[in-house]
Design a protein around this motif. Structure first.
Motif, mmCIF file in Angstrom:
data_model
loop_
_atom_site.group_PDB
_atom_site.id
_atom_site.type_symbol
_atom_site.label_atom_id
_atom_site.label_comp_id
_atom_site.label_asym_id
_atom_site.label_seq_id
_atom_site.Cartn_x
_atom_site.Cartn_y
_atom_site.Cartn_z
ATOM 1 N N ARG A 15 28.918 38.400 17.479
ATOM 2 C CA ARG A 15 29.448 39.744 17.773
ATOM 3 C C ARG A 15 29.392 40.643 16.546
ATOM 4 N N ARG A 18 25.919 41.750 15.795
ATOM 5 C CA ARG A 18 25.553 42.805 16.738
ATOM 6 C C ARG A 18 26.150 44.143 16.289
ATOM 7 N N ALA A 19 27.406 44.110 15.872
ATOM 8 C CA ALA A 19 28.074 45.321 15.376
ATOM 9 C C ALA A 19 27.375 45.843 14.126
ATOM 10 N N HIS A 22 24.355 47.699 15.223
ATOM 11 C CA HIS A 22 24.753 48.994 15.774
ATOM 12 C C HIS A 22 25.117 49.970 14.656
ATOM 13 N N GLN A 41 28.865 57.619 20.810
ATOM 14 C CA GLN A 41 28.704 56.501 21.747
ATOM 15 C C GLN A 41 28.371 55.214 20.997
ATOM 16 N N GLN A 42 27.503 55.310 20.011
ATOM 17 C CA GLN A 42 27.146 54.123 19.233
ATOM 18 C C GLN A 42 28.314 53.647 18.376
ATOM 19 N N HIS A 44 31.385 53.938 19.142
ATOM 20 C CA HIS A 44 32.292 53.292 20.096
ATOM 21 C C HIS A 44 31.846 51.845 20.344
ATOM 22 N N ALA A 45 30.553 51.626 20.458
ATOM 23 C CA ALA A 45 30.028 50.267 20.664
ATOM 24 C C ALA A 45 30.349 49.378 19.463
ATOM 25 N N VAL A 46 30.219 49.929 18.256
ATOM 26 C CA VAL A 46 30.548 49.170 17.040
ATOM 27 C C VAL A 46 32.030 48.811 17.043
ATOM 28 N N GLU A 47 32.848 49.793 17.345
ATOM 29 C CA GLU A 47 34.291 49.589 17.358
ATOM 30 C C GLU A 47 34.696 48.516 18.377
ATOM 31 N N LYS A 48 34.112 48.553 19.564
ATOM 32 C CA LYS A 48 34.428 47.561 20.597
ATOM 33 C C LYS A 48 34.026 46.158 20.160
ATOM 34 N N ALA A 49 32.852 46.043 19.546
ATOM 35 C CA ALA A 49 32.378 44.730 19.109
ATOM 36 C C ALA A 49 33.297 44.147 18.049
#
Length: 91
Positions: A15, A18-19, A22, A41-42, A44-49
């Motif tokens: 994970r 992956r972050a 990103h 948006q990207q 946000h994806a980093v933060e979620k990961a």
């Protein structure tokens, strides 16, 4: 010093890598002048990961390290531990 590893550590590393990818993309997007919405948006994806990796690490720690420290408890004394483990899901 003995290595401290749990079953979930490979998934956490996956994970975070992956972050990391990103995040590199976000930097390139900013440097390339991409629209703010795309960048957000990207991010946000980093933060979620990262959040999911943290949550998995904490849950794993509670499930293994806390259990080892507390030891076996009678069923009627386990509820505070179970409540604590449950509430950490909201971190």
């Amino acid at each position: 010093m003995e290595k401290h590893r749990h079953e979930t550590h490979p998934e956490i590393v996956k994970r975070l890598k992956r972050a990391e990818g990103h995040l590199r993309s976000v930097i390139a997007m900013i440097e390339g002048g991409r629209p703010c919405l795309d960048i957000a948006q990207q991010l946000h994806a980093v933060e979620k990961a990262i959040t999911q990796a943290k949550r998995t690490l904490i849950q794993d720690h509670l499930d293994h390290c806390l259990e080892d420290a507390v030891g076996a408890l009678p069923r009627d004394q386990r509820q505070p531990i179970e409540d604590f483990k449950s509430i950490t899901k909201y971190l």
